[in-house]
Scaffold this motif. Structure first.
Motif, mmCIF file in Angstrom:
data_model
loop_
_atom_site.group_PDB
_atom_site.id
_atom_site.type_symbol
_atom_site.label_atom_id
_atom_site.label_comp_id
_atom_site.label_asym_id
_atom_site.label_seq_id
_atom_site.Cartn_x
_atom_site.Cartn_y
_atom_site.Cartn_z
ATOM 1 N N ALA A 287 65.554 106.827 35.408
ATOM 2 C CA ALA A 287 64.528 107.260 35.213
ATOM 3 C C ALA A 287 65.789 109.134 35.788
ATOM 4 O O ALA A 287 65.305 110.122 35.178
ATOM 5 N N ARG A 288 66.055 108.821 36.442
ATOM 6 C CA ARG A 288 67.086 109.801 36.985
ATOM 7 C C ARG A 288 68.702 110.263 36.960
ATOM 8 O O ARG A 288 69.295 111.423 36.963
ATOM 9 N N GLY A 289 68.825 110.046 35.369
ATOM 10 C CA GLY A 289 70.284 109.420 34.824
ATOM 11 C C GLY A 289 70.622 108.625 35.787
ATOM 12 O O GLY A 289 72.182 108.895 35.095
ATOM 13 N N ASN A 290 70.578 107.657 36.874
ATOM 14 C CA ASN A 290 71.384 107.448 37.828
ATOM 15 C C ASN A 290 72.132 105.308 37.197
ATOM 16 O O ASN A 290 70.693 105.209 36.143
ATOM 17 N N ILE A 291 73.107 105.216 37.264
ATOM 18 C CA ILE A 291 73.021 103.524 37.035
ATOM 19 C C ILE A 291 72.017 102.197 37.520
ATOM 20 O O ILE A 291 71.994 102.510 38.565
ATOM 21 N N ASN A 292 71.828 101.528 36.259
ATOM 22 C CA ASN A 292 71.209 100.947 37.133
ATOM 23 C C ASN A 292 71.634 99.266 37.576
ATOM 24 O O ASN A 292 72.371 98.186 36.457
ATOM 25 N N PRO A 293 71.535 99.039 39.017
ATOM 26 C CA PRO A 293 72.774 97.961 38.869
ATOM 27 C C PRO A 293 72.163 96.378 38.469
ATOM 28 O O PRO A 293 72.975 95.227 38.474
ATOM 29 N N ASN A 294 70.907 96.681 37.607
ATOM 30 C CA ASN A 294 70.447 95.405 37.836
ATOM 31 C C ASN A 294 70.230 95.216 35.993
ATOM 32 O O ASN A 294 69.888 96.065 35.384
ATOM 33 N N PHE A 295 71.420 94.373 35.836
ATOM 34 C CA PHE A 295 70.814 94.291 34.576
ATOM 35 C C PHE A 295 70.193 93.973 33.612
ATOM 36 O O PHE A 295 69.444 93.131 34.115
ATOM 37 N N THR A 296 69.534 94.116 32.410
ATOM 38 C CA THR A 296 68.643 94.067 31.839
ATOM 39 C C THR A 296 68.964 93.877 30.064
ATOM 40 O O THR A 296 70.639 93.643 30.761
ATOM 41 N N THR A 297 68.528 94.176 29.024
ATOM 42 C CA THR A 297 68.067 94.561 27.669
ATOM 43 C C THR A 297 69.396 95.134 27.433
ATOM 44 O O THR A 297 69.850 95.920 28.334
ATOM 45 N N PRO A 298 70.671 94.866 26.971
ATOM 46 C CA PRO A 298 71.642 95.838 26.760
ATOM 47 C C PRO A 298 70.733 96.459 25.815
ATOM 48 O O PRO A 298 70.182 96.222 24.058
ATOM 49 N N THR A 299 72.444 98.157 26.152
ATOM 50 C CA THR A 299 71.544 99.017 25.777
ATOM 51 C C THR A 299 72.993 99.585 25.459
ATOM 52 O O THR A 299 74.120 99.670 26.183
ATOM 53 N N ILE A 300 72.910 100.416 23.887
ATOM 54 C CA ILE A 300 73.873 101.240 24.180
ATOM 55 C C ILE A 300 73.637 103.108 24.330
ATOM 56 O O ILE A 300 74.719 104.067 23.500
ATOM 57 N N VAL A 301 72.504 103.290 24.861
ATOM 58 C CA VAL A 301 71.435 104.219 25.415
ATOM 59 C C VAL A 301 72.786 105.629 26.124
ATOM 60 O O VAL A 301 73.217 106.212 26.036
ATOM 61 N N ASN A 302 73.071 104.534 27.202
ATOM 62 C CA ASN A 302 74.619 105.582 27.974
ATOM 63 C C ASN A 302 75.831 105.962 26.858
ATOM 64 O O ASN A 302 75.722 106.672 27.170
ATOM 65 N N TYR A 303 76.432 105.119 25.681
ATOM 66 C CA TYR A 303 77.397 105.589 24.985
ATOM 67 C C TYR A 303 76.302 106.916 23.949
ATOM 68 O O TYR A 303 77.450 107.920 24.149
ATOM 69 N N VAL A 304 75.236 106.575 23.641
ATOM 70 C CA VAL A 304 75.145 107.841 22.974
ATOM 71 C C VAL A 304 74.924 108.619 23.843
ATOM 72 O O VAL A 304 74.751 110.255 23.710
ATOM 73 N N ASP A 305 74.332 108.736 24.888
ATOM 74 C CA ASP A 305 73.694 110.250 25.918
ATOM 75 C C ASP A 305 75.235 110.873 26.604
ATOM 76 O O ASP A 305 74.700 111.814 26.997
ATOM 77 N N LEU A 306 76.214 110.014 26.938
ATOM 78 C CA LEU A 306 77.251 110.942 26.816
ATOM 79 C C LEU A 306 77.765 111.824 26.758
ATOM 80 O O LEU A 306 78.505 113.122 27.459
ATOM 81 N N TRP A 307 77.652 111.544 24.847
ATOM 82 C CA TRP A 307 78.120 113.019 24.925
ATOM 83 C C TRP A 307 76.808 113.873 24.274
ATOM 84 O O TRP A 307 77.752 115.219 23.859
ATOM 85 N N LYS A 308 75.675 114.026 24.861
ATOM 86 C CA LYS A 308 75.265 114.744 25.213
ATOM 87 C C LYS A 308 75.462 115.479 26.604
ATOM 88 O O LYS A 308 73.795 116.719 27.027
ATOM 89 N N ASP A 309 75.323 114.665 27.709
ATOM 90 C CA ASP A 309 75.367 115.316 28.941
ATOM 91 C C ASP A 309 76.607 116.606 28.807
ATOM 92 O O ASP A 309 77.178 116.789 28.896
ATOM 93 N N ASN A 310 76.487 117.858 29.506
ATOM 94 C CA ASN A 310 76.628 118.975 29.399
ATOM 95 C C ASN A 310 78.117 118.718 30.651
ATOM 96 O O ASN A 310 78.942 119.489 30.818
ATOM 97 N N PHE B 265 79.070 116.448 32.246
ATOM 98 C CA PHE B 265 80.398 115.364 31.170
ATOM 99 C C PHE B 265 81.433 116.370 30.889
ATOM 100 O O PHE B 265 82.634 116.359 30.522
ATOM 101 N N LEU B 266 80.358 116.919 29.469
ATOM 102 C CA LEU B 266 81.359 117.243 29.067
ATOM 103 C C LEU B 266 82.385 118.780 28.902
ATOM 104 O O LEU B 266 83.279 118.617 28.683
ATOM 105 N N GLN C 206 86.044 123.016 38.773
ATOM 106 C CA GLN C 206 85.422 121.270 38.057
ATOM 107 C C GLN C 206 86.036 120.599 36.950
ATOM 108 O O GLN C 206 86.011 120.994 36.334
ATOM 109 N N THR C 207 86.964 119.446 37.556
ATOM 110 C CA THR C 207 87.097 118.211 36.483
ATOM 111 C C THR C 207 85.935 117.482 36.770
ATOM 112 O O THR C 207 85.965 116.873 37.311
ATOM 113 N N ILE C 208 86.919 115.951 36.012
ATOM 114 C CA ILE C 208 86.413 115.382 36.299
ATOM 115 C C ILE C 208 85.986 114.376 37.377
ATOM 116 O O ILE C 208 85.084 113.742 37.697
ATOM 117 N N GLY C 209 87.314 114.372 38.091
ATOM 118 C CA GLY C 209 87.851 114.194 39.125
ATOM 119 C C GLY C 209 86.427 114.625 40.106
ATOM 120 O O GLY C 209 86.163 113.395 41.434
#
Length: 290
Positions: free
Chosen positions: A46-69, A71-72, A230-233
Protein backbone atom coordinates in the motif's frame (compact mmCIF):
# COMPACT_ATOMS: atom_id res chain seq x y z
CA UNK A 1 40.80 -48.42 3.11
CA UNK A 2 39.11 -45.36 4.60
CA UNK A 3 41.94 -43.17 3.36
CA UNK A 4 41.50 -44.60 -0.10
CA UNK A 5 37.77 -43.86 -0.14
CA UNK A 6 38.48 -40.41 1.25
CA UNK A 7 40.95 -39.68 -1.55
CA UNK A 8 38.49 -40.97 -4.14
CA UNK A 9 35.69 -38.77 -2.78
CA UNK A 10 37.92 -35.69 -2.87
CA UNK A 11 39.05 -36.60 -6.37
CA UNK A 12 35.45 -36.99 -7.54
CA UNK A 13 34.51 -33.68 -5.91
CA UNK A 14 37.38 -31.86 -7.62
CA UNK A 15 36.52 -33.46 -10.95
CA UNK A 16 32.87 -32.42 -10.51
CA UNK A 17 33.88 -28.85 -9.64
CA UNK A 18 36.19 -28.73 -12.64
CA UNK A 19 33.29 -29.68 -14.89
CA UNK A 20 30.58 -27.51 -13.33
CA UNK A 21 32.32 -24.59 -11.60
CA UNK A 22 31.66 -22.18 -14.49
CA UNK A 23 27.94 -22.89 -14.19
CA UNK A 24 28.10 -22.32 -10.43
CA UNK A 25 29.77 -18.96 -11.01
CA UNK A 26 27.13 -17.98 -13.59
CA UNK A 27 24.36 -18.98 -11.17
CA UNK A 28 25.92 -16.84 -8.43
CA UNK A 29 26.08 -13.88 -10.82
CA UNK A 30 22.70 -14.16 -12.50
CA UNK A 31 20.50 -15.55 -9.71
CA UNK A 32 20.13 -12.15 -7.96
CA UNK A 33 19.30 -10.54 -11.31
CA UNK A 34 16.66 -13.17 -12.03
CA UNK A 35 15.27 -12.63 -8.54
CA UNK A 36 14.95 -8.87 -9.23
CA UNK A 37 13.11 -9.52 -12.50
CA UNK A 38 10.70 -11.88 -10.74
CA UNK A 39 10.09 -9.38 -7.91
CA UNK A 40 9.22 -6.68 -10.43
CA UNK A 41 6.10 -8.65 -11.35
CA UNK A 42 4.82 -8.85 -7.75
CA UNK A 43 2.01 -6.69 -6.38
CA UNK A 44 3.40 -3.63 -4.50
CA UNK A 45 2.39 -2.80 -0.94
CA UNK A 46 0.00 0.00 0.00
CA UNK A 47 2.97 2.35 0.57
CA UNK A 48 4.39 1.63 -2.86
CA UNK A 49 7.19 -0.61 -1.57
CA UNK A 50 8.16 -3.84 -3.22
CA UNK A 51 6.41 -6.95 -1.93
CA UNK A 52 8.98 -9.73 -1.23
CA UNK A 53 6.23 -12.34 -1.22
CA UNK A 54 5.51 -13.73 -4.68
CA UNK A 55 1.85 -13.38 -5.55
CA UNK A 56 -0.06 -13.48 -8.81
CA UNK A 57 2.20 -11.96 -11.49
CA UNK A 58 1.18 -8.46 -12.56
CA UNK A 59 2.60 -5.71 -14.77
CA UNK A 60 1.23 -2.92 -12.60
CA UNK A 61 4.76 -1.93 -11.52
CA UNK A 62 5.80 -1.37 -15.14
CA UNK A 63 2.67 0.72 -15.79
CA UNK A 64 3.09 2.81 -12.63
CA UNK A 65 6.81 3.26 -13.29
CA UNK A 66 6.14 5.90 -15.95
CA UNK A 67 3.66 7.69 -13.67
CA UNK A 68 6.07 8.10 -10.75
CA UNK A 69 7.26 11.72 -10.76
CA UNK A 70 10.15 10.94 -8.41
CA UNK A 71 11.53 8.32 -10.78
CA UNK A 72 10.93 10.41 -13.90
CA UNK A 73 12.71 13.44 -12.43
CA UNK A 74 15.68 11.30 -11.34
CA UNK A 75 15.85 9.59 -14.73
CA UNK A 76 15.68 12.91 -16.58
CA UNK A 77 18.43 14.39 -14.40
CA UNK A 78 20.65 11.32 -14.88
CA UNK A 79 20.19 11.28 -18.67
CA UNK A 80 20.75 15.04 -18.94
CA UNK A 81 23.88 14.70 -16.83
CA UNK A 82 25.18 11.87 -19.02
CA UNK A 83 24.47 13.80 -22.23
CA UNK A 84 26.78 16.54 -20.97
CA UNK A 85 29.42 14.47 -19.15
CA UNK A 86 30.00 11.81 -21.82
CA UNK A 87 30.97 14.15 -24.73
CA UNK A 88 33.19 16.30 -22.48
CA UNK A 89 34.96 13.31 -20.94
CA UNK A 90 35.47 11.59 -24.31
CA UNK A 91 36.80 14.80 -25.90
CA UNK A 92 39.23 15.44 -23.04
CA UNK A 93 40.36 11.80 -23.04
CA UNK A 94 40.86 11.68 -26.82
CA UNK A 95 42.92 14.88 -26.87
CA UNK A 96 44.91 13.69 -23.84
CA UNK A 97 45.66 10.32 -25.46
CA UNK A 98 46.81 12.02 -28.64
CA UNK A 99 49.06 14.29 -26.59
CA UNK A 100 50.44 11.31 -24.65
CA UNK A 101 51.17 9.51 -27.91
CA UNK A 102 53.26 12.46 -29.13
CA UNK A 103 54.77 13.31 -25.74
CA UNK A 104 58.15 12.42 -24.32
CA UNK A 105 58.44 9.23 -22.23
CA UNK A 106 58.63 11.14 -18.93
CA UNK A 107 55.51 13.19 -19.71
CA UNK A 108 53.69 10.05 -20.86
CA UNK A 109 54.54 8.23 -17.61
CA UNK A 110 53.47 11.24 -15.54
CA UNK A 111 50.03 11.39 -17.18
CA UNK A 112 49.71 7.59 -16.94
CA UNK A 113 50.54 7.67 -13.24
CA UNK A 114 48.05 10.47 -12.57
CA UNK A 115 45.33 8.59 -14.44
CA UNK A 116 45.96 5.34 -12.56
CA UNK A 117 46.08 7.20 -9.23
CA UNK A 118 42.68 8.75 -9.89
CA UNK A 119 41.15 5.37 -10.72
CA UNK A 120 42.53 3.48 -7.69
CA UNK A 121 41.71 6.32 -5.29
CA UNK A 122 38.63 5.42 -3.15
CA UNK A 123 35.45 7.17 -4.26
CA UNK A 124 34.81 8.46 -0.75
CA UNK A 125 38.18 10.25 -0.71
CA UNK A 126 37.59 11.64 -4.20
CA UNK A 127 34.12 12.82 -3.21
CA UNK A 128 35.32 14.49 -0.01
CA UNK A 129 38.17 16.24 -1.83
CA UNK A 130 35.78 17.55 -4.50
CA UNK A 131 33.28 18.65 -1.84
CA UNK A 132 36.01 20.58 -0.01
CA UNK A 133 37.20 22.13 -3.29
CA UNK A 134 33.71 23.29 -4.25
CA UNK A 135 33.03 24.56 -0.72
CA UNK A 136 36.15 26.73 -0.76
CA UNK A 137 35.61 28.03 -4.30
CA UNK A 138 32.12 27.67 -5.78
CA UNK A 139 30.16 28.01 -2.53
CA UNK A 140 32.50 30.77 -1.29
CA UNK A 141 31.49 32.81 -4.35
CA UNK A 142 27.85 32.62 -3.26
CA UNK A 143 26.67 29.71 -5.41
CA UNK A 144 25.03 26.49 -4.21
CA UNK A 145 26.08 22.91 -4.82
CA UNK A 146 23.96 21.38 -7.57
CA UNK A 147 23.87 20.48 -11.23
CA UNK A 148 27.06 22.35 -12.22
CA UNK A 149 29.19 20.86 -9.44
CA UNK A 150 27.90 17.36 -10.24
CA UNK A 151 28.93 17.85 -13.89
CA UNK A 152 32.45 18.89 -12.87
CA UNK A 153 32.72 15.98 -10.44
CA UNK A 154 31.58 13.41 -12.99
CA UNK A 155 33.94 14.74 -15.66
CA UNK A 156 36.84 14.59 -13.18
CA UNK A 157 36.38 10.91 -12.31
CA UNK A 158 35.05 9.65 -15.68
CA UNK A 159 37.82 11.09 -17.87
CA UNK A 160 40.59 8.81 -16.47
CA UNK A 161 38.50 5.73 -17.30
CA UNK A 162 38.05 7.02 -20.85
CA UNK A 163 41.81 7.58 -21.14
CA UNK A 164 42.52 4.00 -20.03
CA UNK A 165 40.05 2.72 -22.66
CA UNK A 166 41.33 4.86 -25.54
CA UNK A 167 45.11 5.04 -25.09
CA UNK A 168 45.97 1.39 -25.93
CA UNK A 169 44.33 1.94 -29.31
CA UNK A 170 46.13 5.26 -29.70
CA UNK A 171 49.48 3.57 -28.98
CA UNK A 172 48.95 1.33 -32.03
CA UNK A 173 48.58 4.32 -34.36
CA UNK A 174 51.03 4.32 -37.29
CA UNK A 175 52.68 7.73 -37.48
CA UNK A 176 53.33 7.27 -41.20
CA UNK A 177 49.60 7.66 -41.83
CA UNK A 178 49.68 11.14 -40.32
CA UNK A 179 52.84 12.08 -42.20
CA UNK A 180 51.28 10.91 -45.48
CA UNK A 181 48.22 13.05 -44.78
CA UNK A 182 50.41 16.08 -44.09
CA UNK A 183 52.34 15.46 -47.34
CA UNK A 184 49.04 15.45 -49.24
CA UNK A 185 48.31 18.95 -47.99
CA UNK A 186 45.85 18.21 -45.19
CA UNK A 187 45.99 20.33 -42.06
CA UNK A 188 46.63 18.88 -38.61
CA UNK A 189 42.99 19.33 -37.61
CA UNK A 190 41.75 17.72 -40.83
CA UNK A 191 44.16 14.81 -40.35
CA UNK A 192 43.07 14.37 -36.74
CA UNK A 193 39.40 14.24 -37.74
CA UNK A 194 39.78 12.01 -40.81
CA UNK A 195 42.66 9.72 -39.78
CA UNK A 196 43.06 9.64 -36.00
CA UNK A 197 39.40 9.68 -34.96
CA UNK A 198 38.35 6.79 -37.31
CA UNK A 199 41.31 4.77 -36.03
CA UNK A 200 40.24 5.39 -32.42
CA UNK A 201 36.51 4.87 -33.01
CA UNK A 202 36.26 1.30 -31.56
CA UNK A 203 38.04 2.45 -28.39
CA UNK A 204 35.98 5.63 -28.25
CA UNK A 205 32.74 3.61 -28.38
CA UNK A 206 34.01 1.43 -25.54
CA UNK A 207 34.92 4.55 -23.58
CA UNK A 208 31.43 5.98 -24.18
CA UNK A 209 29.86 2.84 -22.71
CA UNK A 210 32.20 2.94 -19.68
CA UNK A 211 31.67 6.65 -18.98
CA UNK A 212 27.91 6.34 -19.43
CA UNK A 213 27.77 3.44 -16.97
CA UNK A 214 30.01 5.23 -14.47
CA UNK A 215 27.97 8.43 -14.63
CA UNK A 216 24.59 6.72 -14.31
CA UNK A 217 25.74 4.38 -11.56
CA UNK A 218 27.67 6.75 -9.29
CA UNK A 219 26.29 7.56 -5.86
CA UNK A 220 29.10 8.34 -3.38
CA UNK A 221 30.72 11.26 -5.22
CA UNK A 222 27.39 12.58 -6.50
CA UNK A 223 25.86 12.52 -3.03
CA UNK A 224 28.71 14.62 -1.63
CA UNK A 225 28.50 17.40 -4.23
CA UNK A 226 24.90 17.37 -5.46
CA UNK A 227 23.15 19.71 -3.04
CA UNK A 228 19.46 19.30 -3.86
CA UNK A 229 20.11 17.82 -7.31
CA UNK A 230 18.91 14.20 -7.40
CA UNK A 231 19.94 11.43 -9.80
CA UNK A 232 18.78 7.84 -10.08
CA UNK A 233 21.69 6.73 -7.87
CA UNK A 234 20.94 9.15 -5.03
CA UNK A 235 17.20 8.46 -5.23
CA UNK A 236 17.74 4.69 -4.98
CA UNK A 237 19.88 5.15 -1.87
CA UNK A 238 17.22 7.38 -0.29
CA UNK A 239 14.78 4.43 -0.42
CA UNK A 240 17.03 2.09 1.62
CA UNK A 241 14.58 2.06 4.57
CA UNK A 242 11.82 0.78 2.33
CA UNK A 243 12.64 -0.29 -1.21
CA UNK A 244 10.16 1.30 -3.56
CA UNK A 245 8.58 -0.77 -6.32
CA UNK A 246 9.95 1.57 -8.98
CA UNK A 247 13.54 0.80 -7.87
CA UNK A 248 13.15 -2.94 -8.46
CA UNK A 249 11.13 -2.37 -11.64
CA UNK A 250 13.73 -0.01 -13.07
CA UNK A 251 16.50 -2.47 -12.17
CA UNK A 252 14.60 -5.32 -13.80
CA UNK A 253 14.06 -3.21 -16.91
CA UNK A 254 17.78 -2.49 -17.15
CA UNK A 255 18.57 -6.21 -16.77
CA UNK A 256 16.04 -7.21 -19.44
CA UNK A 257 17.24 -4.58 -21.92
CA UNK A 258 20.89 -5.53 -21.30
CA UNK A 259 20.23 -9.25 -21.84
CA UNK A 260 18.30 -8.54 -25.06
CA UNK A 261 21.13 -6.30 -26.31
CA UNK A 262 23.76 -8.97 -25.54
CA UNK A 263 21.70 -11.63 -27.33
CA UNK A 264 21.27 -9.38 -30.38
CA UNK A 265 25.00 -8.61 -30.48
CA UNK A 266 25.76 -12.33 -30.19
CA UNK A 267 23.36 -13.18 -33.03
CA UNK A 268 24.84 -10.44 -35.20
CA UNK A 269 28.37 -11.68 -34.51
CA UNK A 270 27.33 -15.26 -35.24
CA UNK A 271 25.88 -14.39 -38.65
CA UNK A 272 28.85 -12.16 -39.43
CA UNK A 273 31.30 -15.01 -38.72
CA UNK A 274 29.09 -17.41 -40.67
CA UNK A 275 29.07 -15.05 -43.64
CA UNK A 276 32.86 -14.70 -43.50
CA UNK A 277 33.28 -18.48 -43.37
CA UNK A 278 31.02 -18.92 -46.41
CA UNK A 279 32.97 -16.26 -48.26
CA UNK A 280 36.28 -17.95 -47.38
CA UNK A 281 34.92 -21.33 -48.48
CA UNK A 282 33.74 -19.83 -51.76
CA UNK A 283 37.15 -18.24 -52.41
CA UNK A 284 38.89 -21.53 -51.61
CA UNK A 285 36.56 -23.43 -53.94
CA UNK A 286 37.15 -20.90 -56.74
CA UNK A 287 40.91 -21.20 -56.37
CA UNK A 288 40.63 -24.99 -56.38
CA UNK A 289 38.72 -24.97 -59.66
CA UNK A 290 41.24 -22.65 -61.26
Amino acid sequence: MNNRYGKLSWFNLLRWLKRWYIFLVLIAIYLPLIFIVLLSFSQPTARGNINPNFTTPTIVNYVDLWKDNEFLNGLFNSLLLSLIVVPISILLATVTCFGMWRAKPFQKKAVNFTTQLTIVNPEAITGISLALLFSSTWVALGFDLGFFTVILAHVSFCTPYAIVAIYPRMAKMNQNQLLASYDLGHSKLDTFCKITIPHLMPAILSAVAIVLAMSLDDFIITNLVNGSFQTIGTLIYSTRKGIKAWVITFGALVVIVTIIAIIMIGIRKYYKIRKMNKKSALVSATRGES
